[in-house]
Motif scaffolding. Structure first.
Motif, short mmCIF file in Angstrom:
data_model
loop_
_atom_site.label_atom_id
_atom_site.label_comp_id
_atom_site.label_asym_id
_atom_site.label_seq_id
_atom_site.Cartn_x
_atom_site.Cartn_y
_atom_site.Cartn_z
N VAL A 44 0.87 -1.18 0.00
CA VAL A 44 0.00 0.00 0.00
C VAL A 44 0.90 1.22 0.00
O VAL A 44 1.75 1.39 0.88
N THR A 84 -11.24 5.74 2.36
CA THR A 84 -10.02 5.15 1.80
C THR A 84 -9.83 3.73 2.33
O THR A 84 -9.45 2.82 1.58
N VAL A 85 -10.09 3.52 3.61
CA VAL A 85 -9.99 2.18 4.19
C VAL A 85 -10.91 1.22 3.44
O VAL A 85 -10.51 0.10 3.08
N SER A 86 -12.14 1.64 3.18
CA SER A 86 -13.09 0.78 2.48
C SER A 86 -12.62 0.45 1.07
O SER A 86 -12.78 -0.68 0.59
N ILE A 88 -9.54 0.16 0.10
CA ILE A 88 -8.47 -0.84 0.21
C ILE A 88 -9.07 -2.21 0.51
O ILE A 88 -8.64 -3.22 -0.08
N TYR A 89 -10.06 -2.26 1.40
CA TYR A 89 -10.75 -3.54 1.64
C TYR A 89 -11.26 -4.13 0.32
O TYR A 89 -11.12 -5.33 0.07
N ILE A 115 -3.03 4.31 7.84
CA ILE A 115 -4.15 3.68 7.14
C ILE A 115 -3.91 2.19 6.96
O ILE A 115 -4.78 1.36 7.23
N THR A 116 -2.72 1.84 6.49
CA THR A 116 -2.40 0.43 6.25
C THR A 116 -2.47 -0.37 7.55
O THR A 116 -2.99 -1.50 7.57
N VAL A 119 -6.10 -0.95 8.37
CA VAL A 119 -6.64 -2.00 7.50
C VAL A 119 -6.16 -3.36 7.98
O VAL A 119 -6.94 -4.33 8.09
N THR A 122 -7.97 -4.71 11.03
CA THR A 122 -9.41 -4.98 10.91
C THR A 122 -9.77 -5.95 9.79
O THR A 122 -10.85 -6.55 9.83
N TYR A 123 -8.92 -6.12 8.79
CA TYR A 123 -9.22 -7.05 7.70
C TYR A 123 -9.10 -8.48 8.23
O TYR A 123 -8.05 -8.87 8.76
N THR A 148 -2.55 2.92 14.99
CA THR A 148 -3.07 2.97 13.63
C THR A 148 -4.40 3.69 13.66
O THR A 148 -5.06 3.76 14.70
#
Length: 367
Positions: A44, A84-86, A88-89, A115-116, A119, A122-123, A148
């Motif tokens: 990322v 932005t998080v969404s 990347i998901y 951000i990374t 992610v 939570t991913y 984060t």
């Protein structure tokens, strides 16, 4: 070429190394292959850093046997939000079919790293990630310690998680491509470590401003390693900011307010923190805690590092309201990090509003 410096952050099973060196970006893949079982990695990065270093990192990972993909986001603090998080998901799920062993590689500055990391936290309820900081600020501060998160319109970093990387891989060579303003912004966090814990580091900054501004390799290696050691020690003592880790928020109470009031687009994070240092230092001096001789050194050093020291012209009420939304407030009062001397940071939960107002007005806020 000198061997990299390794700073170890001791957190039991979540411990990891911070590897600081020159010209070792291409060795990232081999290091990760030796410590990570999975063989899928997603880098990322952003639209500025990607063209400079993305291909090298991808090639390093590929040589080490990783299947590599890249997600590129826009540059700047304004993309640090849940949208932005969404996005990347979506790419992890649809484009890369990332699983729980997929390694995320944060290649960029503090925004990309924050951000990374969020992610990754939570991913699939948590996947491993690596910090590859490309700014001074990220190398000495945001890449280390596991904070984060993303911003909310009402405040900075209000949505996030504590989630540690498996490795921090800092190649000081990449600082050469930073614009001067970005270099200075990162140095505000180095000043912070001198203020709260290490008077010798503060002295070093005062005595070698020109060499630091020129990115002298030996000097940069020293200040980055010293900063990371201090942060590793503090985080090792207090991972989730229940006590001493709060010292790392020096300059951030007022600094976050400056960022929020200016829409996260007028000041770099480090610039806002520099202004915050001055607010905290003035409160400390007005309390009789910080000797005049020490107080008189702080703003001049920040100016020599090309950092701002005065507040932008908002009202006292606007500053107080912005500070009131900050996550460092406890029981309706702000937790300030103040000084009893250079290298002597203290946590203060008893700062009266009148003390804050006096410092804000003295540094440029309107009544």
């Amino acid at each position: 070429m000198n061997a990299p410096t390794v700073v170890h952050l001791s957190l039991g099973e979540r411990a990891y190394d911070i590897v600081i060196g020159q010209h070792h970006l291409d060795g990232l893949g081999a290091r990760l292959a030796a410590q990570h079982a999975g063989r899928k990695a997603v880098v990322v990065t952003n639209a500025v850093v990607g063209p400079l270093y993305g291909a090298r990192v991808e090639a390093s990972l590929s040589r080490a046997g990783f299947q590599v993909g890249t997600v590129t986001i826009d540059d700047g603090e304004t993309v640090k939000h849940l949208g932005t998080v969404s996005e990347i998901y979506d790419q992890l799920l649809e484009r890369f079919r990332a699983d729980r062993q997929t390694l995320l590689v944060a290649l960029g500055g503090g925004v990309v790293g924050d951000i990374t990391g969020f992610v990754a936290a939570t991913y699939y309820r948590g996947v491993p990630f690596v910090q590859v900081p490309t700014t001074i600020l990220a190398a000495v501060d945001s890449s280390v310690g596991g904070k984060t998160g993303v911003n909310h319109p009402l405040g900075k970093n209000l949505i996030g998680a504590f989630y540690q990387p498996v490795l921090v891989w800092a190649d000081l060579e990449v600082f050469q491509t930073l614009e001067p303003r970005e270099r200075s912004a990162g140095l505000a966090e180095v000043v912070k470590y001198g203020l709260i814990r290490d008077p010798a580091l503060f002295d070093l900054l005062e005595n070698h401003v020109e060499a630091i501004a020129a990115l002298d390799p030996e000097m940069m290696a020293r200040i980055v390693a010293d900063s990371c050691r201090i942060k590793a020690e503090v985080v090792g003592e207090d991972e989730r900011e229940g006590g001493v880790r709060a010292l790392l928020n020096m300059g951030h109470t007022a600094g976050h307010a400056v960022e929020a009031l200016t829409g996260y687009c007028q000041f770099r994070h480090g610039e806002a923190v520099a202004i915050g240092h001055c607010v905290a230092a003035l409160i400390s001096r007005n309390r009789g805690w910080l000797p005049d001789a020490d107080y008189s050194r702080i703003a001049p050093l920040l100016r020599r590092l090309n950092l701002p020291v005065d507040l932008p012209s908002f009202s006292v009420d606007e500053y107080l309201k912005a500070m009131g939304r900050d996550k460092k407030w406890i029981g309706g009062k702000a937790r300030w990090i103040l000084l009893k001397g250079i290298g002597q940071g203290v946590i203060a939960d008893d700062v009266a509003t009148e003390e804050v107002i006096s410092a804000l007005i003295a540094l440029g806020a309107s009544e």
